[in-house]
Design a protein around this motif. Structure first.
Motif, PDB file in Angstrom:
ATOM      1  N   ASP A  99       1.044  -1.357   0.298  1.00 25.06           N
ATOM      2  CA  ASP A  99       0.238  -0.383  -0.092  1.00 25.06           C
ATOM      3  C   ASP A  99       0.709   1.350   0.498  1.00 25.06           C
ATOM      4  OD1 ASP A  99       1.325  -0.398   2.614  1.00 25.06           O
ATOM      5  OD2 ASP A  99      -0.443  -0.733   3.273  1.00 25.06           O
ATOM      6  N   GLN A 101       2.769   2.499   1.960  1.00 22.88           N
ATOM      7  CA  GLN A 101       3.185   2.669   3.691  1.00 22.88           C
ATOM      8  C   GLN A 101       4.356   2.558   3.724  1.00 22.88           C
ATOM      9  OE1 GLN A 101       0.261   0.520   6.008  1.00 22.88           O
ATOM     10  NE2 GLN A 101       0.142   2.569   6.815  1.00 22.88           N
ATOM     11  N   ARG A 204      -1.535   5.088   3.869  1.00 27.58           N
ATOM     12  CA  ARG A 204      -2.391   3.811   3.132  1.00 27.58           C
ATOM     13  C   ARG A 204      -2.439   5.231   1.592  1.00 27.58           C
ATOM     14  NH1 ARG A 204      -4.210  -0.610   1.321  1.00 27.58           N
ATOM     15  NH2 ARG A 204      -3.942  -2.069   2.904  1.00 27.58           N
TER      16      ARG A 204
HETATM   17 MG    MG Z   1      -0.260  -1.206   5.261  1.00 27.37          MG
END
Ligand code: MG
Ligand code: UDP
Length: 244
Positions: A99, A101, A204
């Motif tokens: 994602d 992150q 995210r």
């Molecule tokens: Mg994550």
């Protein structure tokens, strides 16, 4: 060009990440091209309900370094991550979220730290509040404190699955649901050296987190007791001499 035995394998579990995948691959390329090392990206689709698999197939068709597999049914992050590790061929393995992150720009720092350690764990403790809601930050702090206390560890951010390690670390890895939270401890039990580096923590990019406060804090308590037991009861031996 693909390399059958690359230096680096990026292993990524994926559940409903269609909106993140193209950008993730682009960010990985941008970070790794200047290093001039061979790499592959192994993504396991954990039976997503969205178009992740379609997107993954398109990405893999364009670049043979992107290797993708899909589970028949949803098995969870640990299983998807483990299946990716087993399918990978790199000398070094990096696990990361799909994602964004975990920022691929931190990859060079991981590789540098691997020169002196078998496993390098990302820690987001200093930058955590920048990318995350405070409830998430607080629940993760409590979970880390409990985990460290009960397992006799000093891992500042066990929930951060952005990690790099040498392939031999997974040779004898015990496999169970929720394993991803205990990887550094499991490696240490096997005698591997572990260190931490600070990593960035982006919000995210698209989609939703798969975990709430409840499963982040409490679901792994049961596993923690098993890891604690394992740590206490594992025997270590070193053969001094052997004849015939
Ligand atoms: Mg994550
Ligand atoms: N994931 C997975 N199967 C699942 C749940 C999550 O493969 O059943 C993947 C997900 O796509 C992501 C990683 O595991 O790449 C971590 O999940 P998430 O980002 O939701 O966790 P968080 O970062 O919020 O703790």
């Amino acid at each position: 060009m693909s390399d059958k035995n690359p230096i680096l394998s990026l292993v990524i579990p994926c559940y409903n990440e269609e909106g993140n995948l193209p950008k993730l691959i682009e960010a990985i390329r941008t970070s790794l091209e200047p290093l001039k090392i061979s790499y592959e990206v192994v993504i396991t689709d954990d039976c997503s309900k969205d178009n992740s698999w379609k997107v993954l197939k398109e990405l893999a068709e364009k670049d043979p370094r992107i290797r993708v597999q899909k589970f028949e049914f949803n098995c969870g992050e640990s299983a998807a991550s483990f299946a990716g590790m087993k399918a990978s061929h790199g000398k070094y393995i990096v696990t990361m979220d799909a994602d964004l992150q975990n920022d691929p720009k931190d990859l060079p720092a991981f590789l540098k730290a691997l020169e002196n350690y078998d496993c390098v764990c990302g820690t987001r403790v200093k930058v955590r509040s920048e990318g995350d809601h405070f409830i998430r930050v607080a629940s993760s702090r409590i979970a880390n404190a409990v985990r460290n206390k009960l397992s006799g560890e000093k891992i500042s951010d066990a929930g951060c699955t952005y990690r790099a390690f040498k392939r031999e670390c997974i040779d004898n890895l015990k496999f169970f649901k929720g394993m991803h939270r205990f990887l550094p401890t499991l490696f240490k039990i096997e005698g591997h050296t572990v260190t931490e580096i600070e990593v960035s923590n982006n919000p995210r990019f698209a989609g939703q987190s798969n975990y709430g406060v409840w499963n982040r804090l409490f679901a792994s308590f049961y596993d923690l007791l098993a890891v604690r037991w394992m740590k206490k009861r594992m025997f270590k031996f070193k053969v001094a001499e052997r004849i015939n």
